[in-house]
Design a protein around this motif. Structure first.
Motif: not given
Ligand SMILES: Nc1nc2c(ncn2[C@@H]2O[C@H](COP(=O)(O)OP(=O)(O)O)[C@@H](O)[C@H]2O)c(=O)[nH]1
Lengths: 300, 422
Positions: B257-271, B305-317
């Motif tokens: 689940t994602f919620r407004p305010g959640d911290e995320i990491v954008v992959l593959p850039s890791m930003l 962009g297309r192909g990016s994956l948003f994930v939480p910082p503590g739960n990386m694939p």
């Protein structure tokens, strides 16, 4: 009815996902717009998929010339409201150019000729994807159709050799001259479409609601009458309360005797009906494989 | 049948059917459609005509499930066909797949989107090679619920011992394949026993009828695990005066689940960034969970962009350019050892080379063959890929979306294989 109907929500999520894959994977994109309820639902889904941006597809109407007047008006209004390009190509032009010969006789229909006009339009406009409102529950050849359906350089469908389609990974890669047909509402049934229209309050042409119309009976189907139609000697035109269950070419669109004035009434009527939607389509009564054959040639 | 249009919740169950020729698959589906009043009058009329034309005495409900001309002529099912029916509780989508070994790829296709698999067994024959094959494919594709229908009970005098013997054999197969939730129902598809109505001939069976079972089985809410995953399909940039700087990431939540305010990491850039808003059309929503098609905006202007994956910082694939998969080969052209292919994992694409074929499965016996490294149509094997750039993925067991991929041939553009990441 409520929007939070779980199965409609899932069907909507799936259709929006497919629309967005189309936007990402193709260049020249159109929605095949007939003015019927399925294509109106497609446009609604596209609106939801790309908000707040304009929908990234043009509308393409293959006009048989045998229209219900009202659908054209509806089409024009919708296109200008969305601010999208409306492309219309005419079967009459294909006939004039000798690309196709007009069927003769009482059962003459321009339904089959539409495929030629459509394929010519796809080539002329360099369209690489055409989104259609086809559903798998409509007909048995359609039950085999993929979401992303590949067409070779002749615009033909090869049902025995379709690309495998797994999970929700849609492969839209193709070679020069080939194109795709994409069917975002593949998994919807007729009842799902009507329930969705009701839950989203989608505006439809008034033809879908009860109205008085001149009709006649041909075999088991009631057809709308229009001045250019040839009648058999035994066929008689009379006026009564009807509504359309599908809207297409007037010569082959059956009408339903109905007094349904609201979407609620229509949904109840569809839920209770014992005849398929295409049972009212004269074009499908021609042979066992009528749809498969038309689809192979490039039909919608 | 009553359709509930009064606004109550109605869920959707997708299931796949497999069985060998003549086990009664078409009869079972025909009966479900018939008894749930999903066969319409004009279709019925049509069936009667076709049955007569083929010289059959009774109306053959199995004709309903064959769609293509070649299938009707040859009396076989070639490709997956989709069927729909509904009861007041649920809407069902059936992926009806051919059971023959030469159509393994179609079985895999049908099983890839299913919540539940139905496997038919002829009570007179018991567990056969193909039963093992069908069970293996269902478990390979990670289908949680498997219903074994022991059919044609009328031909074995509705005998409880016969049923029990077959059930025990099946339980051993299910155990070996680590099938999570196997079920066993004795039926007669032809006579209707335990399909829709409980059987008067098998009072010893206390379980649910087949229909009741599929109406009530719990559908696991998230098929895709609990780790939040959001693959970006496309970027929405209206560039209108009203939404001048709007930059929305469109996609379908693939887990958690994602919620407004959640911290995320954008992959593959890791930003790193945070979720500013989540939209479903014009509506701003408080959360988006697995399966929801939404548009997300971020708090920072970053490259995605297309192909990016948003994930939480503590739960990386997992992040690697070497990927192990169980692959099913789909194409007439066999796998080229050390060949180059395009790999598609959710919306992310890369080039890859087949590094090795580790072993091949004999799907009838479940033996692994470490000596044969050829891979032709319908073969299933464990292989290793090397990708041109590191990919971010999860094991298929944890997530069916970030854990699955396809291989595409660069020259023909065809999908040549499907892979489940191990
Ligand atoms: N006696 C009996 N015959 C059955 C039963 N189910 C199917 N059959 C028959 O078995 C044959 C094959 O069935 P069909 O549904 O075409 O099998 P499919 O090839 O798996 O689709 C047909 O003659 C059916 O009438 C059953 O429960 N009892």
């Amino acid at each position: 009815m409520n929007i939070n109907n779980e199965h409609l929500k899932e069907l909507e999520n799936e259709a929006i996902f497919v629309m967005r894959e189309v936007a990402a994977q193709f260049e020249r994109k159109v929605i095949l717009f007939s003015g019927g309820k399925d294509s109106i639902v497609l446009v609604h889904l596209a609106k939801k998929a790309f908000w707040p941006a304009r929908i990234p597809f043009s509308l393409l109407h293959i006009d048989t010339g045998h229209n219900f007047e009202e659908t054209l008006e509806f089409r024009d209004n919708l296109a200008s409201e969305l601010g999208v390009e409306l492309l219309v190509r005419y079967v009459q032009d294909s006939i004039n150019k000798g690309r196709v010969t007009e069927e003769q006789g009482v059962n003459a229909s321009r339904n089959k000729a539409q495929s030629v006009t459509l394929l010519d339009a796809i080539e002329e406009l360099k369209i690489d994807v055409a989104i259609g409102g086809g559903r798998r529950d409509e007909e048995k050849a359609r039950a085999k159709e993929r979401f992303f359906s590949h067409r070779n350089e002749f615009g033909q469908w090869d049902p025995k050799n379709q690309r495998p389609e797994l999970w929700n990974i849609f492969n839209g890669r193709k070679n020069m001259g080939e194109h795709f047909r994409v069917f975002p509402i593949s998994n919807w049934t007729e009842l799902d479409v009507w329930q969705y229209i009701m839950s989203e309050s989608i505006i439809l042409p008034s033809l879908y609601y009860t109205h008085k119309r001149k009709i006649f009976r041909r075999n088991d189907v009631f057809l709308a009458w229009a001045p250019f139609m040839k009648l058999k000697p035994t066929e008689e035109v009379f006026e009564t309360a009807v509504r359309c269950r599908t809207i297409g070419d007037i010569t082959c669109t059956g009408v339903t005797l109905s007094g349904a004035q609201t979407l609620e009434e229509i949904v109840s009527e569809i839920a209770a009906t014992r005849v398929t939607e295409r049972g009212g389509r004269y074009d499908d009564k021609r042979s066992e494989a009528a749809m498969e054959d038309r689809k192979r040639e490039g039909y919608f | 049948m009553k359709i509930n249009n009064n606004g109550s919740q109605k869920s959707l169950l997708r299931f796949t059917t497999a069985g060998s020729v003549d086990d009664g698959k078409s009869t079972l589906i025909g009966r479900l459609l018939y008894d749930s009043k999903s066969i319409f009058e004009d279709q019925m009329e049509h069936l009667e005509q076709s049955s007569r034309r083929l010289g059959k005495e009774e109306t053959d409900l199995s004709l309903l499930t064959d769609g293509l001309r070649a299938e009707r002529e040859q009396g076989i099912t070639i490709d997956v066909a989709y069927r729909y029916f509904a009861t007041p509780e649920r809407k069902f989508i059936i992926a009806d797949t051919p059971g023959h070994i030469q159509y393994t790829r179609n079985m895999v296709t049908g099983a890839s989107t299913a919540d539940l698999a139905v496997i038919l067994i002829d009570a007179r024959k018991g567990v056969l090679e193909q039963t093992i094959r069908h069970s293996f494919i269902a478990s390979l594709l990670g289908i949680r619920h498997i219903v074994f229908c022991i059919n044609k009970m009328d031909l074995v005098d509705f005998s409880e011992p016969v049923f029990k013997d077959i059930r025990n054999d099946l339980a051993r197969v299910a155990d070996k394949l680590e099938i999570e939730d196997p079920h066993y129902i004795p039926i007669s598809a032809k006579k209707g026993d335990n399909v829709v109505e409980p059987s008067g001939n098998m009072e010893w069976y206390k379980g649910k009828t087949f229909l009741r079972f599929i109406e009530t089985v719990e559908i696991k809410k998230s098929r895709n695990g609990v780790s939040p995953r959001f693959p970006v399909q496309t970027v929405i940039r209206p560039q209108s005066s009203e939404h001048h700087d709007y930059r929305g990431y469109a996609g379908r939540v693939a887990g958690g689940t994602f919620r407004p305010g959640d911290e995320i990491v954008v992959l593959p850039s890791m930003l790193r960034s945070s979720i500013k808003s989540i939209n479903v059309y014009e509506k701003y929503v408080n959360e988006a969970s697995s399966g929801d098609s939404v548009t997300i905006t971020l708090g920072d202007q970053i490259e995605a962009g297309r192909g990016s994956l948003f994930v939480p910082p503590g739960n990386m694939p997992v992040n690697s350019h070497e990927i192990n998969i169980m692959a099913c080969w789909f194409n007439e052209i066999p796998l080229r050892p050390n060949g180059r292919y395009i790999v598609r994992n959710y919306s992310c694409e890369a080039n890859c080379i087949i590094k090795s074929v580790n072993y091949k499965m004999d799907i009838n016996t479940l033996e692994k063959d470490f000596t044969d490294s050829s891979l032709t149509m319908n073969d299933i094997a464990h292989i290793t890929l090397t990708t041109s750039k590191p990919l971010f993925f999860d094991p298929y067991k944890e997530n069916h979306i970030t854990g699955s991929l396809i291989l595409v041939d660069e020259t023909t553009s065809e999908t040549v294989a499907a892979g489940m990441i191990t």
